[in-house]
Design an enzyme around this catalytic site. Structure first.
Site, PDB file in Angstrom:
ATOM      1  N   GLU A  41     -35.536   9.762 -16.622  1.00 46.04           N
ATOM      2  CA  GLU A  41     -35.937   8.038 -16.585  1.00 46.04           C
ATOM      3  C   GLU A  41     -37.516   8.180 -17.698  1.00 46.04           C
ATOM      4  OE1 GLU A  41     -34.684   4.690 -14.431  1.00 46.04           O
ATOM      5  OE2 GLU A  41     -35.604   5.435 -13.260  1.00 46.04           O
ATOM      6  N   LYS A 114     -29.013   0.956 -19.020  1.00 43.89           N
ATOM      7  CA  LYS A 114     -29.205   1.156 -17.800  1.00 43.89           C
ATOM      8  C   LYS A 114     -27.693  -0.384 -17.633  1.00 43.89           C
ATOM      9  CE  LYS A 114     -31.638   2.069 -13.256  1.00 43.89           C
ATOM     10  NZ  LYS A 114     -32.989   1.852 -13.304  1.00 43.89           N
ATOM     11  N   CYS A 157     -30.606   6.662 -13.741  1.00 48.52           N
ATOM     12  CA  CYS A 157     -30.719   6.095 -12.003  1.00 48.52           C
ATOM     13  C   CYS A 157     -30.141   5.288 -11.115  1.00 48.52           C
ATOM     14  CB  CYS A 157     -31.794   5.884 -12.842  1.00 48.52           C
ATOM     15  SG  CYS A 157     -33.122   5.827 -10.274  1.00 48.52           S
TER      16      CYS A 157
END
Length: 286
Positions: A41, A114, A157
Site C-alpha cells: 500500500e 480502498k 490494509c
C-alpha cells in the site's frame, strides 16, 4: 505452481526515492524468475501530514512513479501490483487510496479503491491516524481478475479487519486475496498475522500481504512482516518486522522480496477436504 515475488519497502515523501526502491525489487523479482511482483500500500509515497499527502498526489498519466513502474513492467514482461494514491474524480480536497495491476505490457488493467479507511487513535501511548481526513472511501468490491496465479481479489490494509469483502470476493471466484498494507507497529503486533490467517481460512484462498516496513518520517513507522498464507491458514513465507520503534532510523531499511510458489491445487484440495457450505437460508448473505 507459479512463483510470486512479494515486496517490502519503506516509502518516504520522495516519489523518485520510492520508485528507485521498487525498481530494485523488480530486478530481484526478475532474477528470481517470478511471474509477478506485489508491492505494498502507498508505495508511491507516505507523507508526514494529510495536507502533504494531497499535495503529492498525481494522476497516473502524470505520475513519474507509476510511469516508471509501467516502463519496468513492459521492459521485463513482469506484471506489477502496487498501492498508490490518485486524485478524486471530480477533483476535491481528498484523494483515493488505490491498488492497481500493471500488466506485462505496462498497461493498468485493474484498479481497486480502498473501502475501509484507517481511523485510529491510540493516544497517549500510541499514534493518532485519521485517513478519512484526506482520503475518499471506495464504494464497491471489484470482481477478481485473471492472472498466472488464478483469479485475484483486491483489498487494502484496513479492509483486513472486515471478513465480508473477503467472503464476497471468494463467492465471485477468487483464488488469491491481496492485502497490501502499511500497518502501525502496535496494531501489527496484536492483529496482523491472526487476521491474515483468519481471512485465508474462512475463504480458503491464498493470502498475499506485502507490507511497508520501518520509519518513514518523524511521525510514522510501519510494522512490516510481509507474509503469504496458504488456503488452509499456514504461513508459506514472511519477511522481518519492526521489533522496537525506538531503534528505527528513518529510511534505514533496505527493500526486500519474499518469493513463494502459489499452488492452485492447494486451493482445490482444501475446498474439497473441508467444503464450506454456508446456511444462507438462516442468515442474511453478505
Amino acid at each position: 505452481m507459479v512463483l510470486a515475488a512479494i515486496g517490502q519497502i519503506c516509502s518516504s515523501a520522495s516519489l523518485s526515492h520510492n520508485l528507485a526502491q521498487c525498481q530494485k525489487l523488480v530486478q530481484k523479482a526478475v532474477a528470481a524468475g517470478a511471474k509477478a511482483l506485489f508491492l505494498p500500500e502507498a508505495s508511491d509515497y507516505i507523507a508526514s501530514s494529510p495536507a502533504e499527502s494531497v499535495e503529492l498526489c498525481q494522476d497516473v498519466s502524470e505520475s513519474p512513479f507509476v510511469q516508471g513502474l509501467q516502463e519496468a513492467a513492459q521492459e521485463n514482461s513482469l506484471p506489477i501490483n502496487v498501492g498508490i494514491h490518485e486524485p478524486t474524480n471530480p477533483p476535491s480536497k481528498r484523494i483515493r487510496n488505490t491498488l492497481i495491476w500493471i500488466d506485462h505490457k505496462g498497461n493498468i488493467a485493474h484498479r481497486y479503491q480502498k473501502l475501509h479507511l484507517f481511523d485510529l487513535d491510540l493516544r497517549p501511548t500510541g499514534p493518532r491516524l485519521k485517513e478519512s481526513d484526506s482520503t475518499e472511501p471506495g464504494n464497491e468490491i471489484v470482481e477478481p481478475y485473471s492472472t498466472p496465479f488464478g483469479r485475484v481479489g483486491s483489498l487494502i490494509c484496513f479492509d483486513l479487519r472486515f471478513p465480508e469483502p473477503a467472503l464476497r470476493l471468494r463467492r465471485l471466484g477468487a483464488d488469491v486475496l491481496l492485502y497490501p498494507s502499511a500497518f502501525t507497529v502496535p496494531t501489527g503486533k496484536l492483529h496482523w498475522e491472526i487476521l491474515l490467517r483468519c481471512r485465508a481460512i474462512e475463504t480458503q484462498c491464498w493470502v498475499i500481504a506485502s507490507a511497508q516496513c520501518g520509519k518513514h518520517n518523524g511521525r510514522r513507522v510501519s510494522y512490516g512482516d510481509t507474509i503469504v498464507i496458504t488456503p488452509n491458514g499456514r504461513i508459506a513465507g514472511r519477511l522481518e518486522h519492526v521489533e522496537n520503534v525506538e531503534d528505527e532510523k528513518e529510511q534505514a531499511r533496505e527493500p526486500d522480496i519474499l518469493t513463494v510458489d502459489i499452488d492452485l491445487e492447494a486451493v482445490k484440495q482444501v475446498r474439497h477436504s473441508i467444503p464450506l457450505q454456508r446456511r444462507t437460508d438462516v442468515y442474511r448473505e453478505v
